[in-house]
Scaffold this active site. Structure first.
Site, short mmCIF file in Angstrom:
data_model
loop_
_atom_site.label_atom_id
_atom_site.label_comp_id
_atom_site.label_asym_id
_atom_site.label_seq_id
_atom_site.Cartn_x
_atom_site.Cartn_y
_atom_site.Cartn_z
N LYS A 98 -2.57 15.15 -7.98
CA LYS A 98 -1.38 14.69 -8.82
C LYS A 98 -0.65 15.92 -8.99
O LYS A 98 0.74 15.84 -9.15
CB LYS A 98 -2.01 14.32 -10.27
CG LYS A 98 -3.09 13.08 -10.29
CD LYS A 98 -2.31 11.75 -9.63
CE LYS A 98 -1.52 11.26 -11.12
NZ LYS A 98 -0.86 9.64 -10.61
N ASP A 101 1.03 -1.11 -0.01
CA ASP A 101 0.12 -0.02 0.03
C ASP A 101 0.93 1.26 0.09
O ASP A 101 1.65 1.51 0.84
CB ASP A 101 -0.95 -0.22 1.48
CG ASP A 101 -1.89 0.91 1.20
OD1 ASP A 101 -1.68 1.94 0.68
OD2 ASP A 101 -2.94 0.92 1.61
N TYR A 131 -8.81 15.50 -7.77
CA TYR A 131 -7.85 14.34 -8.25
C TYR A 131 -6.54 14.99 -9.05
O TYR A 131 -5.57 15.04 -8.65
CB TYR A 131 -8.69 13.91 -9.49
CG TYR A 131 -7.68 12.72 -10.20
CD1 TYR A 131 -7.29 11.65 -9.84
CD2 TYR A 131 -7.60 13.37 -11.66
CE1 TYR A 131 -6.51 10.95 -10.79
CE2 TYR A 131 -6.89 12.50 -12.29
CZ TYR A 131 -6.36 11.26 -11.90
OH TYR A 131 -5.48 10.36 -12.85
N ALA A 134 -2.50 4.73 -8.44
CA ALA A 134 -3.12 5.86 -7.99
C ALA A 134 -4.59 5.76 -7.69
O ALA A 134 -5.16 4.52 -8.03
CB ALA A 134 -3.13 7.02 -9.25
N TYR A 135 -5.28 6.64 -7.10
CA TYR A 135 -6.78 6.48 -6.79
C TYR A 135 -7.28 7.53 -7.91
O TYR A 135 -7.42 8.50 -7.88
CB TYR A 135 -7.05 7.26 -5.52
CG TYR A 135 -8.65 7.35 -5.13
CD1 TYR A 135 -9.52 6.32 -5.49
CD2 TYR A 135 -9.07 8.41 -4.50
CE1 TYR A 135 -10.75 6.48 -5.10
CE2 TYR A 135 -10.26 8.59 -3.96
CZ TYR A 135 -11.13 7.65 -4.56
OH TYR A 135 -12.68 7.62 -4.23
N THR A 136 -7.92 6.84 -8.99
CA THR A 136 -8.22 7.41 -10.22
C THR A 136 -9.35 7.74 -10.25
O THR A 136 -9.99 8.23 -11.50
CB THR A 136 -7.75 6.40 -11.39
OG1 THR A 136 -8.45 5.01 -11.17
CG2 THR A 136 -6.34 6.18 -11.57
#
Ligand SMILES: NC(=O)c1ccc[n+]([C@@H]2O[C@H](COP(=O)([O-])OP(=O)(O)OC[C@H]3O[C@@H](n4cnc5c(N)ncnc54)[C@H](OP(=O)(O)O)[C@@H]3O)[C@@H](O)[C@H]2O)c1
Length: 280
Positions: A127, A34, A123, A58-60
């Site tokens: 990034k 993780d 998001y 990534a959390y996309t």
């Protein structure tokens, strides 16, 4: 070369695992490490001893990021920082995958790598902040921004459109967001070449050409031999939690500087549809 891929179970990660021959590649999903947990990341890097790390994890979920900003920053920014710290400690080169959503979309000509970041969504902010932090930790890091990713082995726009076109009498698709669809297989090949060439700094990598989601949907339905009508609509008719850039075409110049070109998105779509049919 020994390579470790974080995010190997995702759309891009699976394509990287399929395309990457000739090297010793280890693919990791969130169950293996993780990225929010520095100790797990350090341990994974210690075990796999990579010369090169590709960070595709990534959390996309762009709308999910609006409702769960803590998770978005924990994975997309702080997780990326953890991987960069591990890369630094083990003297591994790092390639980080980023997004067109770091831009606000008010330009009308393709975004260049030196254009200012101005994200409009959680998001995009998560990034963009990762890009800044990674540059501080590893100035030689390569950051590959891409857009509108599609491919086999996961949820993506063409897959959703094909399913809807078979179950609904007509489709309404937004015609006021323009970008470049990108086939995960083509992006994986470009990333592999960039790694071989020891690319550094920001590189924009998408399939060539651009379209709106409506134009993309039209092409998908037509290429699949379906007759479901596709009608243009506007974003304000389909309010979503996250604001999307109206225009997020990325210039191919930075990629061309490394001697890499990508096929057109229409060509990529044809190959995707063939691969999808092959999966039954
Ligand atoms: N999808 C797009 O349209 C798009 C556009 C521009 C840029 N990008 C960027 O391209 C990259 C690849 O995207 P994708 O569409 O291939 O992603 P994806 O299919 O959503 O896969 C996400 C990957 O990240 C991993 N992951 C998520 N949370 C994690 C965590 N806490 N720790 C470790 N791994 C974690 C997942 O692992 P598990 O499955 O094992 O949980 C999975 O392998 C991402 O950096 C994304 O930001 C995507």
């Amino acid at each position: 070369m020994r390579i470790t891929i974080f995010g190997a179970t995702g759309l891009l990660g699976q394509a990287l695992m399929r395309e990457w021959a000739e090297d010793e590649v280890t693919g990791l999903g969130s169950k293996d490490a993780d990225i929010r947990n520095l100790l797990q990341v350090l341990d994974a890097v210690r075990r796999t001893r990579p010369e090169r790390i590709v960070l595709a994890a990534a959390y996309t979920d762009v709308d999910g990021c609006e409702t769960q900003p803590q998770l978005a920053f924990a994975v997309n920014r702080d997780g990326a920082v953890n991987v960069a710290l591990a890369a630094k400690q083990h003297r591994s080169r790092l390639l980080f995958v980023s997004t067109d959503y770091v831009f606000d979309g008010i330009k009308t000509t393709p975004y260049e790598v030196q254009d200012e970041r101005a994200p409009r969504s959680v998001y995009g902010r998560s990034k963009a902040e990762a890009e800044v932090r990674l540059r501080e930790i590893l100035p030689e890091c390569c950051m590959v921004r891409t857009s509108w990713l599609f491919g086999t082995g996961g949820k993506c726009f063409p897959d959703t459109i094909l399913k809807l076109a078979q179950s609904r009498p007509e489709l309404q698709v937004v015609n006021d967001q323009r970008g470049s669809p990108t086939y995960a297989t083509d992006l994986a090949r470009a990333i592999i070449q960039l790694c071989r060439k020891n690319a550094t700094g920001i590189v924009h990598a998408t399939n060539r050409g651009d379209c709106t989601w409506f134009e993309f949907a039209q092409e998908i339905v037509q290429h699949a031999g379906l007759v479901t009508p596709v009608l243009p609509t506007t974003s304000d008719k389909f309010p979503r939690p996250a604001e999307r850039p109206k225009y997020s075409v990325l210039s191919p110049q930075s990629l061309a500087a490394y001697g890499v070109t990508m096929p057109t998105w229409q060509n990529a779509l044809e190959r995707y549809l063939t691969a999808r049919r092959g999966q039954g």
